[in-house]
Structure formats: structure tokens, C-alpha cells
Design a protein around this motif. Sequence first.
Motif, PDB file in Angstrom:
ATOM      1  N   GLY A  13       0.603  -1.000   0.442  1.00 49.44           N
ATOM      2  CA  GLY A  13       0.091   0.239  -0.271  1.00 49.44           C
ATOM      3  C   GLY A  13       0.861   1.395   0.640  1.00 49.44           C
ATOM      4  N   PRO A  14       0.003   2.782  -0.667  1.00 49.17           N
ATOM      5  CA  PRO A  14       1.140   3.582  -0.621  1.00 49.17           C
ATOM      6  C   PRO A  14       2.351   3.766   1.345  1.00 49.17           C
ATOM      7  CG  PRO A  14      -1.296   4.135   0.409  1.00 49.17           C
ATOM      8  CD  PRO A  14      -1.143   2.726  -0.217  1.00 49.17           C
ATOM      9  N   GLU A  15       1.652   3.483   2.530  1.00 46.70           N
ATOM     10  CA  GLU A  15       2.403   3.928   3.603  1.00 46.70           C
ATOM     11  C   GLU A  15       2.637   2.554   4.588  1.00 46.70           C
ATOM     12  OE1 GLU A  15       4.085   5.723   4.392  1.00 46.70           O
ATOM     13  OE2 GLU A  15       3.468   7.045   2.401  1.00 46.70           O
ATOM     14  N   SER A  16       2.338   1.097   3.787  1.00 51.16           N
ATOM     15  CA  SER A  16       2.588   0.004   4.827  1.00 51.16           C
ATOM     16  C   SER A  16       1.987  -1.191   3.841  1.00 51.16           C
ATOM     17  CB  SER A  16       1.317  -0.337   5.884  1.00 51.16           C
ATOM     18  OG  SER A  16      -0.014  -0.255   5.630  1.00 51.16           O
ATOM     19  N   GLU A  23      -2.405  -5.416   8.079  1.00 47.69           N
ATOM     20  CA  GLU A  23      -1.909  -5.107   7.825  1.00 47.69           C
ATOM     21  C   GLU A  23      -0.338  -4.898   9.011  1.00 47.69           C
ATOM     22  OE1 GLU A  23      -1.514   0.053   8.088  1.00 47.69           O
ATOM     23  OE2 GLU A  23      -3.047  -0.941   7.670  1.00 47.69           O
ATOM     24  N   GLY A  42      10.973   1.968   2.827  1.00 50.04           N
ATOM     25  CA  GLY A  42      10.270   1.521   1.580  1.00 50.04           C
ATOM     26  C   GLY A  42      10.596   0.618   0.710  1.00 50.04           C
ATOM     27  N   ARG A  45       7.979  -2.505   1.143  1.00 49.08           N
ATOM     28  CA  ARG A  45       6.946  -1.904  -0.282  1.00 49.08           C
ATOM     29  C   ARG A  45       7.229  -2.201  -0.997  1.00 49.08           C
ATOM     30  NH1 ARG A  45       5.653   3.449   1.649  1.00 49.08           N
ATOM     31  NH2 ARG A  45       7.114   2.778   3.405  1.00 49.08           N
ATOM     32  N   SER A  46       9.034  -2.150  -1.777  1.00 51.18           N
ATOM     33  CA  SER A  46       9.389  -2.007  -3.050  1.00 51.18           C
ATOM     34  C   SER A  46       9.781  -3.783  -3.191  1.00 51.18           C
ATOM     35  CB  SER A  46      11.019  -1.380  -2.912  1.00 51.18           C
ATOM     36  OG  SER A  46      11.562  -1.908  -3.874  1.00 51.18           O
ATOM     37  N   TYR A  49       6.428  -5.120  -3.881  1.00 50.46           N
ATOM     38  CA  TYR A  49       5.567  -4.200  -5.276  1.00 50.46           C
ATOM     39  C   TYR A  49       6.222  -5.418  -6.315  1.00 50.46           C
ATOM     40  CZ  TYR A  49       3.527  -0.166  -4.165  1.00 50.46           C
ATOM     41  OH  TYR A  49       2.084   0.744  -3.682  1.00 50.46           O
ATOM     42  N   ALA A  57       6.442   0.748 -10.143  1.00 54.77           N
ATOM     43  CA  ALA A  57       5.832   1.686  -8.187  1.00 54.77           C
ATOM     44  C   ALA A  57       7.473   1.212  -7.448  1.00 54.77           C
ATOM     45  CB  ALA A  57       4.844   0.747  -7.999  1.00 54.77           C
ATOM     46  N   GLN A  60      10.094   3.634  -7.097  1.00 55.71           N
ATOM     47  CA  GLN A  60       9.156   4.477  -6.136  1.00 55.71           C
ATOM     48  C   GLN A  60       9.043   4.947  -4.992  1.00 55.71           C
ATOM     49  OE1 GLN A  60       4.704   5.521  -8.262  1.00 55.71           O
ATOM     50  NE2 GLN A  60       6.297   6.391  -9.957  1.00 55.71           N
ATOM     51  N   GLN A  61       9.170   3.058  -4.874  1.00 59.03           N
ATOM     52  CA  GLN A  61       9.590   3.033  -3.282  1.00 59.03           C
ATOM     53  C   GLN A  61      10.656   3.741  -2.626  1.00 59.03           C
ATOM     54  OE1 GLN A  61       6.666   3.377  -0.667  1.00 59.03           O
ATOM     55  NE2 GLN A  61       5.481   3.232  -2.470  1.00 59.03           N
TER      56      GLN A  61
END
Length: 85
Positions: A13-16, A23, A42, A45-46, A49, A57, A60-61
Motif C-alpha cells: 500500500g502507499p504507507e504499509s 496490515e 520503503g 513495500r518495494s 511490489y 512502483a 518509486q518506493q
Amino acid sequence: MGVIVLSVLLTPGPESVSLLGWELPGSCAWKEILGLRCPGCGLTRSFAYMGALDFRAALQQNWLGPLGWGMVAVQVPFRLWCRMR
């Protein structure tokens, strides 16, 4: 191999990230205490993705995520090959 499997199971997700709908808490003490992003922020999350094959994406993380994920992914067939030799 566990890192690659886990990256496929995580939903970014955007922050988690979440695992099977749950979560997960943040893991960056630097960000939690000081409110600043560290060089490793990040990465989870990276990796998630990258597990979903969303390269843009992931970059970007954290730009190190795709590189690290690729290095780990290459180890799986290499280690299997070494064990079979």
C-alpha cells in the motif's frame, strides 16, 4: 527463497503492507522516532511490489528494492544448481 515467496504474498500500500488482509506494523525505528525517512525506508513495500511484478512502483518506493530483490531471486536457482552438483 522465503523472501521471494513472502514478497509475493504481501500486498503493498502507499504507507504499509498487509499479509493476507492483516496490515503489518511499520518496521523503521528511525521513521517512528524521528519522523524522517532513512535509506532503507520503503524496501519492504518495494520488495512487495516486485513480488507483484510492478517494477515502476517498486522503484518509486526505494530504488534499491528491485536490485536487492533481483539479487535474492538469482540466488534461488544458483543455490539449487550448487546443491545438485
